[in-house]
Write a protein that holds these residues in place. Structure first.
Motif, PDB file in Angstrom:
ATOM      1  N   THR A  60       0.802  -1.218   0.000  1.00  0.00           N
ATOM      2  CA  THR A  60       0.000   0.000   0.000  1.00  0.00           C
ATOM      3  C   THR A  60       0.839   1.274   0.000  1.00  0.00           C
ATOM      4  O   THR A  60       0.304   2.356  -0.243  1.00  0.00           O
ATOM      5  N   ALA A  61       2.142   1.166   0.266  1.00  0.00           N
ATOM      6  CA  ALA A  61       2.988   2.363   0.286  1.00  0.00           C
ATOM      7  C   ALA A  61       2.975   3.125  -1.040  1.00  0.00           C
ATOM      8  O   ALA A  61       2.917   4.360  -1.042  1.00  0.00           O
ATOM      9  N   PRO A  62       3.031   2.436  -2.204  1.00  0.00           N
ATOM     10  CA  PRO A  62       2.981   3.180  -3.467  1.00  0.00           C
ATOM     11  C   PRO A  62       1.700   4.002  -3.631  1.00  0.00           C
ATOM     12  O   PRO A  62       1.735   5.090  -4.214  1.00  0.00           O
ATOM     13  N   ILE A  63       0.581   3.488  -3.116  1.00  0.00           N
ATOM     14  CA  ILE A  63      -0.672   4.238  -3.208  1.00  0.00           C
ATOM     15  C   ILE A  63      -0.595   5.485  -2.336  1.00  0.00           C
ATOM     16  O   ILE A  63      -1.052   6.570  -2.727  1.00  0.00           O
ATOM     17  N   LEU A  64      -0.010   5.358  -1.158  1.00  0.00           N
ATOM     18  CA  LEU A  64       0.171   6.519  -0.290  1.00  0.00           C
ATOM     19  C   LEU A  64       1.027   7.579  -0.973  1.00  0.00           C
ATOM     20  O   LEU A  64       0.724   8.774  -0.913  1.00  0.00           O
ATOM     21  N   LYS A  65       2.088   7.152  -1.623  1.00  0.00           N
ATOM     22  CA  LYS A  65       2.995   8.090  -2.283  1.00  0.00           C
ATOM     23  C   LYS A  65       2.287   8.858  -3.392  1.00  0.00           C
ATOM     24  O   LYS A  65       2.550  10.050  -3.609  1.00  0.00           O
ATOM     25  N   LEU A  66       1.378   8.189  -4.097  1.00  0.00           N
ATOM     26  CA  LEU A  66       0.641   8.832  -5.176  1.00  0.00           C
ATOM     27  C   LEU A  66      -0.507   9.704  -4.665  1.00  0.00           C
ATOM     28  O   LEU A  66      -0.968  10.599  -5.370  1.00  0.00           O
ATOM     29  N   SER A 161     -10.277  -4.312   8.473  1.00  0.00           N
ATOM     30  CA  SER A 161      -9.368  -4.112   7.350  1.00  0.00           C
ATOM     31  C   SER A 161      -9.947  -4.708   6.073  1.00  0.00           C
ATOM     32  O   SER A 161     -10.525  -5.793   6.069  1.00  0.00           O
ATOM     33  N   GLY A 162      -9.775  -3.973   4.980  1.00  0.00           N
ATOM     34  CA  GLY A 162     -10.170  -4.478   3.668  1.00  0.00           C
ATOM     35  C   GLY A 162      -9.021  -5.138   2.949  1.00  0.00           C
ATOM     36  O   GLY A 162      -9.162  -5.557   1.793  1.00  0.00           O
ATOM     37  N   TYR A 163      -7.864  -5.263   3.621  1.00  0.00           N
ATOM     38  CA  TYR A 163      -6.661  -5.839   3.001  1.00  0.00           C
ATOM     39  C   TYR A 163      -6.769  -7.354   3.062  1.00  0.00           C
ATOM     40  O   TYR A 163      -6.116  -8.023   3.855  1.00  0.00           O
ATOM     41  N   THR A 164      -7.611  -7.899   2.212  1.00  0.00           N
ATOM     42  CA  THR A 164      -7.991  -9.298   2.328  1.00  0.00           C
ATOM     43  C   THR A 164      -6.950 -10.274   1.806  1.00  0.00           C
ATOM     44  O   THR A 164      -7.130 -11.478   1.928  1.00  0.00           O
ATOM     45  N   PHE A 165      -5.847  -9.789   1.256  1.00  0.00           N
ATOM     46  CA  PHE A 165      -4.823 -10.688   0.746  1.00  0.00           C
ATOM     47  C   PHE A 165      -3.814 -11.077   1.826  1.00  0.00           C
ATOM     48  O   PHE A 165      -2.982 -11.946   1.602  1.00  0.00           O
ATOM     49  N   ARG A 166      -3.864 -10.420   2.947  1.00  0.00           N
ATOM     50  CA  ARG A 166      -2.888 -10.706   4.002  1.00  0.00           C
ATOM     51  C   ARG A 166      -3.592 -10.996   5.321  1.00  0.00           C
ATOM     52  O   ARG A 166      -4.548 -10.322   5.688  1.00  0.00           O
ATOM     53  N   ARG A 167      -3.074 -11.986   6.025  1.00  0.00           N
ATOM     54  CA  ARG A 167      -3.607 -12.313   7.342  1.00  0.00           C
ATOM     55  C   ARG A 167      -3.076 -11.315   8.360  1.00  0.00           C
ATOM     56  O   ARG A 167      -1.980 -10.813   8.230  1.00  0.00           O
ATOM     57  N   GLN A 168      -3.883 -11.046   9.370  1.00  0.00           N
ATOM     58  CA  GLN A 168      -3.484 -10.120  10.424  1.00  0.00           C
ATOM     59  C   GLN A 168      -3.173 -10.904  11.696  1.00  0.00           C
ATOM     60  O   GLN A 168      -3.836 -11.894  11.996  1.00  0.00           O
ATOM     61  N   ALA A 201     -10.114   4.889  -1.325  1.00  0.00           N
ATOM     62  CA  ALA A 201     -10.747   4.535  -2.602  1.00  0.00           C
ATOM     63  C   ALA A 201      -9.827   3.757  -3.550  1.00  0.00           C
ATOM     64  O   ALA A 201     -10.214   2.698  -4.061  1.00  0.00           O
ATOM     65  N   PRO A 202      -8.595   4.206  -3.839  1.00  0.00           N
ATOM     66  CA  PRO A 202      -7.738   3.435  -4.741  1.00  0.00           C
ATOM     67  C   PRO A 202      -7.299   2.107  -4.142  1.00  0.00           C
ATOM     68  O   PRO A 202      -7.072   1.138  -4.869  1.00  0.00           O
ATOM     69  N   PHE A 203      -7.190   2.045  -2.823  1.00  0.00           N
ATOM     70  CA  PHE A 203      -6.864   0.786  -2.151  1.00  0.00           C
ATOM     71  C   PHE A 203      -7.980  -0.235  -2.368  1.00  0.00           C
ATOM     72  O   PHE A 203      -7.735  -1.400  -2.715  1.00  0.00           O
ATOM     73  N   LYS A 204      -9.221   0.211  -2.181  1.00  0.00           N
ATOM     74  CA  LYS A 204     -10.354  -0.685  -2.403  1.00  0.00           C
ATOM     75  C   LYS A 204     -10.408  -1.145  -3.857  1.00  0.00           C
ATOM     76  O   LYS A 204     -10.731  -2.301  -4.154  1.00  0.00           O
ATOM     77  N   ARG A 205     -10.095  -0.237  -4.768  1.00  0.00           N
ATOM     78  CA  ARG A 205     -10.095  -0.587  -6.178  1.00  0.00           C
ATOM     79  C   ARG A 205      -9.038  -1.644  -6.475  1.00  0.00           C
ATOM     80  O   ARG A 205      -9.284  -2.583  -7.242  1.00  0.00           O
ATOM     81  N   GLU A 208     -10.434  -4.958  -5.310  1.00  0.00           N
ATOM     82  CA  GLU A 208     -11.509  -5.422  -6.193  1.00  0.00           C
ATOM     83  C   GLU A 208     -10.950  -5.991  -7.493  1.00  0.00           C
ATOM     84  O   GLU A 208     -11.392  -7.041  -7.965  1.00  0.00           O
ATOM     85  N   LEU A 209      -9.993  -5.287  -8.075  1.00  0.00           N
ATOM     86  CA  LEU A 209      -9.408  -5.762  -9.333  1.00  0.00           C
ATOM     87  C   LEU A 209      -8.688  -7.085  -9.140  1.00  0.00           C
ATOM     88  O   LEU A 209      -8.766  -7.980  -9.994  1.00  0.00           O
ATOM     89  N   GLN A 210      -7.988  -7.231  -8.030  1.00  0.00           N
ATOM     90  CA  GLN A 210      -7.291  -8.485  -7.775  1.00  0.00           C
ATOM     91  C   GLN A 210      -8.279  -9.630  -7.595  1.00  0.00           C
ATOM     92  O   GLN A 210      -8.061 -10.740  -8.084  1.00  0.00           O
ATOM     93  N   CYS A 211      -9.375  -9.360  -6.905  1.00  0.00           N
ATOM     94  CA  CYS A 211     -10.378 -10.399  -6.680  1.00  0.00           C
ATOM     95  C   CYS A 211     -11.018 -10.877  -7.981  1.00  0.00           C
ATOM     96  O   CYS A 211     -11.448 -12.026  -8.091  1.00  0.00           O
ATOM     97  N   CYS A 212     -11.083  -9.987  -8.968  1.00  0.00           N
ATOM     98  CA  CYS A 212     -11.674 -10.360 -10.255  1.00  0.00           C
ATOM     99  C   CYS A 212     -10.878 -11.464 -10.946  1.00  0.00           C
ATOM    100  O   CYS A 212     -11.391 -12.135 -11.836  1.00  0.00           O
ATOM    101  N   HIS A 213      -9.623 -11.643 -10.545  1.00  0.00           N
ATOM    102  CA  HIS A 213      -8.778 -12.656 -11.155  1.00  0.00           C
ATOM    103  C   HIS A 213      -8.749 -13.946 -10.353  1.00  0.00           C
ATOM    104  O   HIS A 213      -7.984 -14.853 -10.660  1.00  0.00           O
TER     105      HIS A 213
END
Length: 261
Positions: A60-66, A161-168, A201-205, A208-213
């Motif tokens: 998520t760091a690249p999204i923060l930077k942008l 958390s919506g970061y569903t690709f990683r366990r907490q 918003a871009p994090f959620k996007r 969502e895009l990853q889940c589509c695959h």
């Protein structure tokens, strides 16, 4: 004969189109959901990114930077000491701002709506977030005497958390971006809620895009996944969940959110 070469050329795979701004394949581009213009905040945000985290595909760091105008990104396994980078440290405290480490601990305080510790007076914060796995984050903090000497703050999340690709490691932990968003929601007054929405918003996007695959899966179905390459692998047939990563016992398990990538 020569026909074999021609056939091989005819089936060559075209290279995927790439977005130069968000550094993702165009089919996975999140630029349409990035805040435009980038968000200005009063709170100073600093992110110490572990080198291994910097190359992960779904960090998520690249999204923060942008998304943020004044975010300070440091890519290293440890935070520079004052004598190593005096200009950086002068920037962290300029204008009377108070640096604090967003990290659980025995004496960590909760950020409150008043702009400081819950129930305390307003404070101008420079918040330092650690972007890395829990084991990496603990080592990164331990490498810096200056970081260890900072007051620690934690956040009370308003949603899971919506970061569903990683366990907490424990319930209530957030991705680095989500933790920044929660902090801004608390500290930025009337603008806080909109800042959080625009940042998430871009994090959620991305999610969502990853889940589509992933055939047959939605974002809420991925709570037990920890794959950066989830789009390239089918879902596991086993219904059992792997144990979460171990939370550093020396930090104490927080009753409020801790930030980790």
């Amino acid at each position: 004969g020569g026909g074999g070469g021609a056939a091989a050329a005819s089936v060559s795979v075209a290279r995927r189109q790439w977005c130069e701004k968000c550094c993702r394949a165009e089919s996975m581009c999140i630029c349409s959901d990035l805040p435009d213009p980038a968000l200005k905040t009063h709170t100073r945000i600093v992110v110490l990114v572990h080198p291994k985290e910097a190359v992960r595909k779904l960090g998520t760091a690249p999204i923060l930077k942008l998304s943020l105008v004044d975010v300070i990104m440091i890519y290293a396994e440890g935070f520079p000491e004052p004598e190593e980078d005096p200009k950086l440290h002068a920037r962290l405290t300029a204008g009377g701002f108070r640096p604090a480490l967003v990290c659980p601990g025995a004496e960590a305080i909760e950020l409150g709506a008043a702009g400081g510790a819950a129930g305390g007076q307003a404070t101008d914060w420079t918040l330092i977030f650690i972007d890395g796995r829990w084991k990496q984050a603990k080592a990164m903090v331990n490498r810096s005497k200056w970081l260890q000497g900072l007051p620690r703050v934690v956040l009370r999340p308003t949603e899971h958390s919506g970061y569903t690709f990683r366990r907490q490691p424990v319930e209530g932990c957030l991705s680095t971006l989500e933790a920044v968003a929660e902090a801004l929601a608390v500290l930025e007054g009337d603008a806080g809620a909109e800042l959080k929405r625009a940042l998430v918003a871009p994090f959620k996007r991305m999610v969502e895009l990853q889940c589509c695959h992933i055939p047959g899966l939605r974002p809420c179905d991925l709570q037990d996944r920890d794959d950066d390459d989830a789009a390239e692998r089918p879902p596991r047939e086993s219904s059992g969940k792997r144990p979460p990563p171990k939370f550093p016992a020396s930090w104490g398990k927080p009753g409020v959110a801790a930030a980790a990538a």
